[in-house]
Design a protein around this motif. Structure first.
Motif, PDB file in Angstrom:
ATOM      1  N   LEU A   1       4.439  -5.737 -10.867  1.00  0.00           N
ATOM      2  CA  LEU A   1       3.252  -5.498 -10.360  1.00  0.00           C
ATOM      3  C   LEU A   1       2.748  -6.792 -11.726  1.00  0.00           C
ATOM      4  O   LEU A   1       1.679  -7.462 -11.232  1.00  0.00           O
ATOM      5  CB  LEU A   1       2.473  -4.848  -9.973  1.00  0.00           C
ATOM      6  CG  LEU A   1       1.502  -4.330  -9.282  1.00  0.00           C
ATOM      7  CD1 LEU A   1       1.174  -5.973  -8.516  1.00  0.00           C
ATOM      8  CD2 LEU A   1      -0.067  -3.700  -9.096  1.00  0.00           C
ATOM      9  N   ARG A   2       3.143  -6.408 -12.888  1.00  0.00           N
ATOM     10  CA  ARG A   2       1.793  -7.209 -13.705  1.00  0.00           C
ATOM     11  C   ARG A   2       2.590  -8.891 -13.632  1.00  0.00           C
ATOM     12  O   ARG A   2       2.146 -10.034 -13.982  1.00  0.00           O
ATOM     13  CB  ARG A   2       1.668  -6.661 -15.174  1.00  0.00           C
ATOM     14  CG  ARG A   2       0.899  -5.481 -15.387  1.00  0.00           C
ATOM     15  CD  ARG A   2       1.094  -5.805 -17.044  1.00  0.00           C
ATOM     16  NE  ARG A   2       1.653  -5.255 -17.401  1.00  0.00           N
ATOM     17  CZ  ARG A   2       2.460  -4.504 -17.900  1.00  0.00           C
ATOM     18  NH1 ARG A   2       2.685  -3.210 -17.288  1.00  0.00           N
ATOM     19  NH2 ARG A   2       3.935  -3.786 -18.134  1.00  0.00           N
ATOM     20  N   ALA A   3       4.077  -8.862 -13.089  1.00  0.00           N
ATOM     21  CA  ALA A   3       4.754 -10.414 -13.098  1.00  0.00           C
ATOM     22  C   ALA A   3       3.964 -10.619 -11.768  1.00  0.00           C
ATOM     23  O   ALA A   3       3.370 -11.759 -11.613  1.00  0.00           O
ATOM     24  CB  ALA A   3       6.401  -9.988 -13.059  1.00  0.00           C
ATOM     25  N   MET A   4       4.358  -9.953 -11.092  1.00  0.00           N
ATOM     26  CA  MET A   4       3.700 -10.923  -9.770  1.00  0.00           C
ATOM     27  C   MET A   4       2.091 -10.564  -9.396  1.00  0.00           C
ATOM     28  O   MET A   4       1.886 -12.054  -9.101  1.00  0.00           O
ATOM     29  CB  MET A   4       3.898  -9.543  -8.529  1.00  0.00           C
ATOM     30  CG  MET A   4       5.371  -9.147  -7.963  1.00  0.00           C
ATOM     31  SD  MET A   4       6.053 -10.616  -8.127  1.00  0.00           S
ATOM     32  CE  MET A   4       4.997 -11.925  -5.915  1.00  0.00           C
ATOM     33  N   GLU A   5       1.222 -10.129 -10.520  1.00  0.00           N
ATOM     34  CA  GLU A   5      -0.118 -10.523 -10.554  1.00  0.00           C
ATOM     35  C   GLU A   5      -0.271 -11.847 -11.724  1.00  0.00           C
ATOM     36  O   GLU A   5      -1.387 -13.001 -10.965  1.00  0.00           O
ATOM     37  CB  GLU A   5      -1.587  -9.732 -10.916  1.00  0.00           C
ATOM     38  CG  GLU A   5      -0.874  -8.392  -9.920  1.00  0.00           C
ATOM     39  CD  GLU A   5      -2.066  -9.587  -9.202  1.00  0.00           C
ATOM     40  OE1 GLU A   5      -3.251  -9.911  -8.868  1.00  0.00           O
ATOM     41  OE2 GLU A   5      -1.638  -9.402  -7.660  1.00  0.00           O
ATOM     42  N   ALA A   6       0.455 -12.470 -11.966  1.00  0.00           N
ATOM     43  CA  ALA A   6       0.592 -13.324 -13.221  1.00  0.00           C
ATOM     44  C   ALA A   6       0.767 -14.435 -12.491  1.00  0.00           C
ATOM     45  O   ALA A   6       0.458 -15.738 -12.497  1.00  0.00           O
ATOM     46  CB  ALA A   6       2.041 -12.887 -14.953  1.00  0.00           C
ATOM     47  N   TYR A   7       1.800 -14.239 -11.708  1.00  0.00           N
ATOM     48  CA  TYR A   7       2.261 -15.418 -10.896  1.00  0.00           C
ATOM     49  C   TYR A   7       1.893 -16.327  -9.870  1.00  0.00           C
ATOM     50  O   TYR A   7       1.587 -17.036  -9.424  1.00  0.00           O
ATOM     51  CB  TYR A   7       3.597 -15.017 -10.457  1.00  0.00           C
ATOM     52  CG  TYR A   7       5.044 -16.178  -9.256  1.00  0.00           C
ATOM     53  CD1 TYR A   7       5.331 -16.360 -10.412  1.00  0.00           C
ATOM     54  CD2 TYR A   7       4.440 -16.024  -8.365  1.00  0.00           C
ATOM     55  CE1 TYR A   7       6.376 -17.622  -9.610  1.00  0.00           C
ATOM     56  CE2 TYR A   7       5.435 -17.051  -7.602  1.00  0.00           C
ATOM     57  CZ  TYR A   7       6.339 -17.521  -8.723  1.00  0.00           C
ATOM     58  OH  TYR A   7       6.915 -18.791  -7.366  1.00  0.00           O
ATOM     59  N   ARG A   8       0.906 -15.489  -9.389  1.00  0.00           N
ATOM     60  CA  ARG A   8       0.190 -15.530  -7.932  1.00  0.00           C
ATOM     61  C   ARG A   8      -0.667 -16.059  -8.787  1.00  0.00           C
ATOM     62  O   ARG A   8      -1.518 -17.458  -8.337  1.00  0.00           O
ATOM     63  CB  ARG A   8      -0.274 -14.047  -7.635  1.00  0.00           C
ATOM     64  CG  ARG A   8       1.047 -13.524  -6.570  1.00  0.00           C
ATOM     65  CD  ARG A   8      -0.185 -12.370  -6.208  1.00  0.00           C
ATOM     66  NE  ARG A   8       0.535 -12.292  -4.976  1.00  0.00           N
ATOM     67  CZ  ARG A   8       0.697 -10.675  -4.650  1.00  0.00           C
ATOM     68  NH1 ARG A   8       0.955  -9.858  -6.259  1.00  0.00           N
ATOM     69  NH2 ARG A   8       2.071 -10.534  -3.943  1.00  0.00           N
ATOM     70  N   ALA A   9      -1.719 -15.993 -10.052  1.00  0.00           N
ATOM     71  CA  ALA A   9      -2.492 -16.481 -10.982  1.00  0.00           C
ATOM     72  C   ALA A   9      -2.015 -17.849 -11.335  1.00  0.00           C
ATOM     73  O   ALA A   9      -2.855 -18.698 -10.969  1.00  0.00           O
ATOM     74  CB  ALA A   9      -3.294 -15.643 -12.187  1.00  0.00           C
TER      75      ALA A   9
END
Length: 168
Positions: free
Chosen positions: A8-16
């Motif tokens: 989830l942290r990786a996906m949030e960073a990707y979205r950012a």
């Protein structure tokens, strides 16, 4: 404080980063015009796509040949650049030397729309596919879109015809 999983942290960073990219594009378009923003965007995405293609080629050395093996490599490129959590799409074999990438949902188009830049945005899809192909060591004789989400079509449909199918 609730802890997030690594995924989830990786996906949030990707979205950012995609939000950053969309806002960056919008800033370039406002200052220098959409033509310049689209040109720089396509150039940068082609560079990234070629890098991904090389990594996929290296990782899949010795894997299946023929058009089905190539289809799998293009799918791996798509997954690396636009993870399935952020897109709805697939790659299909159409003919002995032709694959079609279909995207029913793409996070990049969503982010550009959210940033308010969709009107002047030119999809760099064919540049991305040219980059993947170059990285995979494949020469395209055809690389064109037959449908585009940006234009209101239900899906992006992109054809890639190869000069010579690897191992074919």
């Amino acid at each position: 404080m609730t802890e997030m999983s690594a995924e989830l942290r990786a996906m949030e960073a990707y979205r950012a980063w995609w939000l950053h990219d969309a806002r960056w594009y919008q800033g370039v378009a406002k200052r220098f015009g959409y033509e310049v923003a689209n040109e720089i965007n396509a150039e940068a995405l082609r560079f990234v796509a070629e890098n991904i293609g090389r990594k996929v080629a290296k990782r899949t050395r010795g894997a299946g040949d023929g058009i089905e093996g190539l289809r799998e490599r293009y799918e791996a490129c798509a997954e690396a650049m636009f993870p399935s959590e952020l897109r709805d799409g697939d790659v299909d074999v159409v003919e002995d030397d032709l694959v079609e990438l279909v995207m029913r949902r793409n996070f990049a188009v969503t982010m550009v729309r959210m940033a308010g830049s969709l009107d002047g945005y030119e999809c760099p899809c064919t540049d991305i596919h040219a980059g993947w192909s170059a990285g995979l060591g494949v020469e395209l004789t055809e690389n064109r879109a037959t449908g585009c989400l940006r234009s209101g079509d239900p899906a992006c449909r992109l054809l890639m015809r190869v000069r010579e199918v690897p191992g074919g």
